[in-house]
Design a protein around this motif. Structure first.
Motif, PDB file in Angstrom:
ATOM      1  N   LEU A  85       0.832  -1.209   0.000  1.00  0.00           N
ATOM      2  CA  LEU A  85       0.000   0.000   0.000  1.00  0.00           C
ATOM      3  C   LEU A  85       0.863   1.253   0.000  1.00  0.00           C
ATOM      4  CD1 LEU A  85      -2.808  -1.081   2.498  1.00  0.00           C
ATOM      5  CD2 LEU A  85      -2.992  -0.816   0.012  1.00  0.00           C
ATOM      6  N   TRP A  86       1.985   1.193   0.700  1.00  0.00           N
ATOM      7  CA  TRP A  86       2.926   2.322   0.692  1.00  0.00           C
ATOM      8  C   TRP A  86       3.506   2.523  -0.714  1.00  0.00           C
ATOM      9  CZ3 TRP A  86       8.292   2.605  -0.150  1.00  0.00           C
ATOM     10  CH2 TRP A  86       8.875   3.829   0.172  1.00  0.00           C
ATOM     11  N   VAL A 198      -2.073  -2.178  -4.968  1.00  0.00           N
ATOM     12  CA  VAL A 198      -3.244  -2.304  -4.091  1.00  0.00           C
ATOM     13  C   VAL A 198      -3.855  -3.698  -4.229  1.00  0.00           C
ATOM     14  CG1 VAL A 198      -5.607  -1.493  -3.685  1.00  0.00           C
ATOM     15  CG2 VAL A 198      -3.766   0.154  -4.028  1.00  0.00           C
ATOM     16  N   ALA A 201      -1.805  -6.139  -2.367  1.00  0.00           N
ATOM     17  CA  ALA A 201      -1.995  -5.960  -0.924  1.00  0.00           C
ATOM     18  C   ALA A 201      -3.290  -6.631  -0.465  1.00  0.00           C
ATOM     19  CB  ALA A 201      -2.017  -4.473  -0.573  1.00  0.00           C
TER      20      ALA A 201
END
Length: 224
Positions: A85-86, A198, A201
């Motif tokens: 996500l980072w 994303v 993740a």
């Protein structure tokens, strides 16, 4: 020493695994599109480097120790999901997700992609368990040191992964170069990269912890 028959079976199994869509394939393809063939190669290099570390962990028993601690799977997948996500946020905030057509990724960008691919693979709990379960199936204790055979198999898998993913990155990189000639290409490339991160993740967060008794007590298959 691993027999030729076992080695051939191992390489066929590895090829089948490579052809199955997965997170590594998505990572290489997205970075090839966003950063060109050199970016795809950087992702391939990072993934293969992490494969070597997973091999050492499996050969030395570190993976088995980690797998034996119940919270480890969740800790790894949560850490991996947060990292992805980072990366997605970084891709959206970047002022230059793609490169001009024909350009080479600068050294700093190349090293950054290698590092991202390495960490993404390293904190993937499924990858950790895969090396512990998959490699021992092709080990024959009668043929010598089991850890040495595991290392040999892991090195071959890593080399094969590097070749396959490099080719994959080169193909997706050509797509990225074609996109660079289209209006709004940079925004699209950054959005695609963020979307893939994303998606990976979410995939990690939805993983169920696999049953481990068979993995921890697996009996290696006998080579011919």
């Amino acid at each position: 020493m691993i027999s030729l028959a076992t080695l051939a079976l191992f390489l066929l199994a590895v090829l089948a695994l490579f052809l199955s869509p997965g997170p590594n394939m998505a990572f290489v393809l997205s970075h090839g599109v966003a950063h060109g063939p050199r970016g795809g190669f950087a992702a391939a290099l990072g993934i293969s480097s992490a494969d070597l570390v997973h091999t050492l962990f499996a050969a030395t028993g570190v993976t088995a120790l980690v797998a034996a601690w119940p919270p480890s799977f969740d800790l790894l997948r949560y850490a991996g999901a947060l990292y992805l996500l980072w990366l997605a946020a970084q891709a959206l905030r970047s002022s230059g997700g793609g490169l001009p057509a024909g350009a080479r990724a600068p050294s700093s960008a190349f090293a950054r992609i290698v590092r991202m691919a390495f960490l993404n693979n390293l904190v993937n709990p499924k990858a950790l368990l895969f090396f512990m379960v998959f490699l021992p199936q092709f080990v024959d204790p009668a043929r010598g040191s089991v850890p040495l055979q595991l290392v040999q198999l892991g090195v071959m898998l890593s080399a094969a992964a590097l070749a396959f993913n490099t080719l994959l990155g080169a193909c997706s990189g050509q797509v990225g170069r074609w996109l660079q000639r289209r209006p709004g290409a940079e925004k699209f490339q950054r959005g695609l990269l963020a979307l893939v991160m994303v998606g990976l993740a979410i995939r990690l967060l939805l993983l169920d912890r696999p049953a481990m008794p068979s993995a921890l007590s697996a009996t290696p298959v006998q080579g011919s």
